[in-house]
Design a protein around this motif. Structure first.
Motif, PDB file in Angstrom:
ATOM      1  N   UNK A 463      36.708  45.664   0.264  1.00 41.93           N
ATOM      2  CA  UNK A 463      37.324  46.986   0.142  1.00 41.93           C
ATOM      3  C   UNK A 463      36.301  48.023  -0.321  1.00 41.93           C
ATOM      4  N   UNK A 464      35.425  47.635  -1.248  1.00 39.57           N
ATOM      5  CA  UNK A 464      34.424  48.561  -1.777  1.00 39.57           C
ATOM      6  C   UNK A 464      33.469  48.994  -0.662  1.00 39.57           C
ATOM      7  N   UNK A 465      33.051  48.034   0.141  1.00 40.76           N
ATOM      8  CA  UNK A 465      32.136  48.334   1.238  1.00 40.76           C
ATOM      9  C   UNK A 465      32.786  49.245   2.277  1.00 40.76           C
ATOM     10  N   UNK A 466      34.042  48.974   2.589  1.00 36.90           N
ATOM     11  CA  UNK A 466      34.747  49.776   3.595  1.00 36.90           C
ATOM     12  C   UNK A 466      34.883  51.239   3.154  1.00 36.90           C
ATOM     13  N   UNK A 467      35.154  51.446   1.878  1.00 37.46           N
ATOM     14  CA  UNK A 467      35.458  52.816   1.427  1.00 37.46           C
ATOM     15  C   UNK A 467      34.222  53.603   0.998  1.00 37.46           C
ATOM     16  N   UNK A 468      33.236  52.935   0.412  1.00 37.55           N
ATOM     17  CA  UNK A 468      32.063  53.675  -0.086  1.00 37.55           C
ATOM     18  C   UNK A 468      30.864  53.567   0.836  1.00 37.55           C
ATOM     19  N   UNK A 469      30.954  52.692   1.833  1.00 41.06           N
ATOM     20  CA  UNK A 469      29.822  52.431   2.744  1.00 41.06           C
ATOM     21  C   UNK A 469      28.631  51.838   2.003  1.00 41.06           C
ATOM     22  N   UNK A 470      28.880  51.278   0.808  1.00 40.22           N
ATOM     23  CA  UNK A 470      27.852  50.606   0.024  1.00 40.22           C
ATOM     24  C   UNK A 470      28.444  49.349  -0.585  1.00 40.22           C
ATOM     25  N   UNK A 471      27.546  48.399  -0.866  1.00 37.24           N
ATOM     26  CA  UNK A 471      28.010  47.238  -1.621  1.00 37.24           C
ATOM     27  C   UNK A 471      28.188  47.639  -3.081  1.00 37.24           C
ATOM     28  N   UNK A 472      28.852  46.774  -3.824  1.00 36.72           N
ATOM     29  CA  UNK A 472      29.065  47.026  -5.240  1.00 36.72           C
ATOM     30  C   UNK A 472      27.724  47.208  -5.951  1.00 36.72           C
ATOM     31  N   UNK A 473      26.769  46.321  -5.663  1.00 38.72           N
ATOM     32  CA  UNK A 473      25.454  46.385  -6.325  1.00 38.72           C
ATOM     33  C   UNK A 473      24.701  47.652  -5.956  1.00 38.72           C
ATOM     34  N   UNK A 474      24.789  48.064  -4.682  1.00 41.58           N
ATOM     35  CA  UNK A 474      24.099  49.295  -4.253  1.00 41.58           C
ATOM     36  C   UNK A 474      24.669  50.514  -4.999  1.00 41.58           C
ATOM     37  N   UNK A 475      25.971  50.564  -5.103  1.00 36.94           N
ATOM     38  CA  UNK A 475      26.600  51.706  -5.796  1.00 36.94           C
ATOM     39  C   UNK A 475      26.205  51.710  -7.275  1.00 36.94           C
ATOM     40  N   UNK A 476      26.259  50.528  -7.914  1.00 39.36           N
ATOM     41  CA  UNK A 476      25.896  50.412  -9.322  1.00 39.36           C
ATOM     42  C   UNK A 476      24.450  50.854  -9.540  1.00 39.36           C
ATOM     43  N   UNK A 477      23.536  50.415  -8.666  1.00 41.46           N
ATOM     44  CA  UNK A 477      22.126  50.796  -8.809  1.00 41.46           C
ATOM     45  C   UNK A 477      21.918  52.302  -8.642  1.00 41.46           C
TER      46      UNK A 477
END
Length: 534
Positions: A463-477
């Protein structure tokens, strides 16, 4: 000489009237003759007479109709109506139209005609005197406009003795402050004017000042005996005049009036003020010096301790950087600690001191800077993000002001958190983003976040990838690198300290992630900041 117009369709009748008197001997002159109503109006358009003697019975336009038109177009003209017939309807209509009297031609003689002419002349003279008196009164009221009077008084604060001379002349010419033998002044400062009006447009500020002026004037009484003038930047001058000779009595009156003024501002506008009075004097010419004394007392109160009690009159650069950084990091704990530290150095100051006003103003500007970065197309008021500054008017201590500012900052932190987690994201992803925002400096992971949200880690990852176009780790970084850039801008911490503070356990990994996201190494980015600040 009063001008008389004769209006009659019979030339013989006009000649009879003309031959009855030695007109100029009695102060009258025949200025024209008309054989009907239309001709009479034409003559009157060119030169209105003072008196018109009008025959009632004329062809095309009779005297009744003519009298109605004269009343509408030339209301100052006195009308004497003549007729060969004693008809009630004609008499009544002519009198309704403003005629002085209605005479039968066969009863007209020199004595009755002269009596009516003299009555008309007296009425005209009375009306002229009344008109002159009204005109003089209007001119007097125009000269005594509150706006003009207040400007003369306000000039005492700007030009001192010269303005005192001008006010003395103005008051003498307009019989102001009549019979006064003692004069005094007071200086009034609205608290905190700067903080309250900074967001205002010029129109809003003028309206605010006018409201305060009106309330103060209402509290002290008649403007032509006690006058409030606006000096600028929330400072007012109050002029007092009194017929009392006792200095003690006048001083008591002034103190009572100023107490009422202060109470009224607080009651009606939720505004606090400070005031000081100047020495009494016996002439308007000396009031500039009186106000100068009162004004200096106010300045001493406002600036007390600026260079003695504390060694600053504004925020330190490092404090500004730290506050903005903690605000951008949404770190409420550190932000509150910084605000409390700043206010600890202000505790000995009154809330209305300029030191306090300037520092709080700078702290509010920092909030506005953060808002503009995150809400570029909106204002604080539009979004209802923060408490209204109008609340500042009723704050009476530095401790109250500190609490107000803590609430102010807390509200913006909440607004920014909502903005970070908002957008078009679903409820689950909004909560995940909020969790990252609050805990990025800790050792968090997708699994930990999923557990907090009671979600399956695989489901949250997809779900995170679909909505933000990033993985959880990419967004956190990205959140961590953005924060590290802000920390570098503050210039307070080393790169290794920053790496740890934003949640990287390994400096080498921080180095790698920073370059991947920004395109340069942490050291190169820090060096570029130093160059831009030169």
């Amino acid at each position: 000489m009063f001008r008389v117009l004769l209006v009659d369709d019979e030339a013989l009748a006009r000649n009879d009237v003309k031959s009855m008197l030695d007109w100029e001997k009695y102060g009258f002159t025949i200025c024209g003759e008309a054989h009907n109503g239309s001709a009479a109006l034409s003559l009157m358009e060119r030169q209105p007479p003072h008196i018109a003697i009008i025959d009632v019975s004329m062809p095309s336009m009779n005297g009744v109709e003519l009298s109605r038109l004269i009343r509408e177009r030339f209301p100052k003209v006195k009308m004497i109506m003549l007729s060969s017939f004693d008809e009630y309807d004609y008499v009544r209509a002519c009198l309704i139209n403003g005629a002085m009297d209605y005479l039968l031609k066969h009863r007209l003689n020199a004595a009755s005609l002269l009596a009516l002419l003299n009555k008309a002349a007296r009425d005209l003279q009375v009306e002229e005197r009344e008109h002159e008196a009204r005109s003089a009164q209007i001119k007097m009221l125009e000269r005594l406009s509150p706006v003009i009077l207040r400007e003369y008084v306000a000039n005492l604060a700007r030009n001192g003795q010269e303005a005192g001379e001008e006010l003395h002349t103005y008051a003498r010419d307009n019989r102001l402050y009549a019979h006064s033998v003692n004069y005094g002044t007071a200086a009034v400062q609205l608290v905190p004017f700067q903080l309250l009006t900074e967001p205002f447009t010029d129109v809003q500020k003028n309206r605010f000042v006018q409201q305060a002026t009106d309330v103060m004037q209402m509290a002290i009484g008649d403007i032509y005996q006690r006058t409030v003038g606006y000096v600028g930047e929330g400072r007012f001058i109050v002029l007092f005049s009194s017929t009392e000779r006792s200095v003690h009595t006048v001083t008591t009156q002034i103190n009572q009036a100023m107490s009422s003024l202060s109470h009224s501002l607080e009651k009606f506008l939720n505004l606090k003020c400070i005031f000081a009075t100047g020495p009494l004097c016996g002439s308007l010419k000396q009031l500039g010096a009186s106000y100068g004394t009162a004004n200096q007392k106010i300045n001493d109160i406002l600036y007390q301790g600026t260079n003695a009690t504390i060694q600053r009159d504004s925020l330190f650069i490092e404090e500004q950087k730290q506050l903005l950084l903690f605000l951008e990091q949404l770190d409420g704990e550190k932000m509150n600690s910084m605000i409390s530290t700043i206010f600890a150095s202000l505790q000995s100051q009154p809330v209305y001191s300029m030191t306090v006003q300037v520092i709080v103003s700078e702290m509010l500007h920092i909030v506005e800077m953060a808002l503009k970065r995150h809400f570029p197309h909106a204002t604080i008021e539009d979004n209802n993000l923060l408490p209204s500054r109008s609340d500042l008017g009723r704050i009476g201590s530095v401790a109250e002001l500190e609490q107000w500012l803590l609430n102010y900052y807390a509200r913006i932190v909440e607004a920014l958190k909502k903005q970070h987690a908002g957008g078009s994201y679903s409820r689950h992803i909004s909560k995940a983003i909020q969790y990252i925002t609050d805990n990025y400096a800790s050792d968090i992971s997708l699994e930990m976040t999923a557990a907090v949200l009671n979600l399956n880690p695989s489901y949250l990852s997809r779900l995170f990838k679909e909505e933000t176009q990033m993985t959880f780790s990419e967004y956190l970084n990205r959140v961590r690198i953005k924060t590290s850039c802000m920390l570098m801008e503050s210039g307070v911490h080393s790169l290794k300290q920053i790496s740890s503070q934003v949640g990287f356990l390994n400096y080498t990994y921080f180095f790698k992630v920073f370059k991947a996201i920004t395109g340069m190494t942490p050291q190169a980015y820090a060096d570029s900041l130093k160059q831009s600040n030169k």
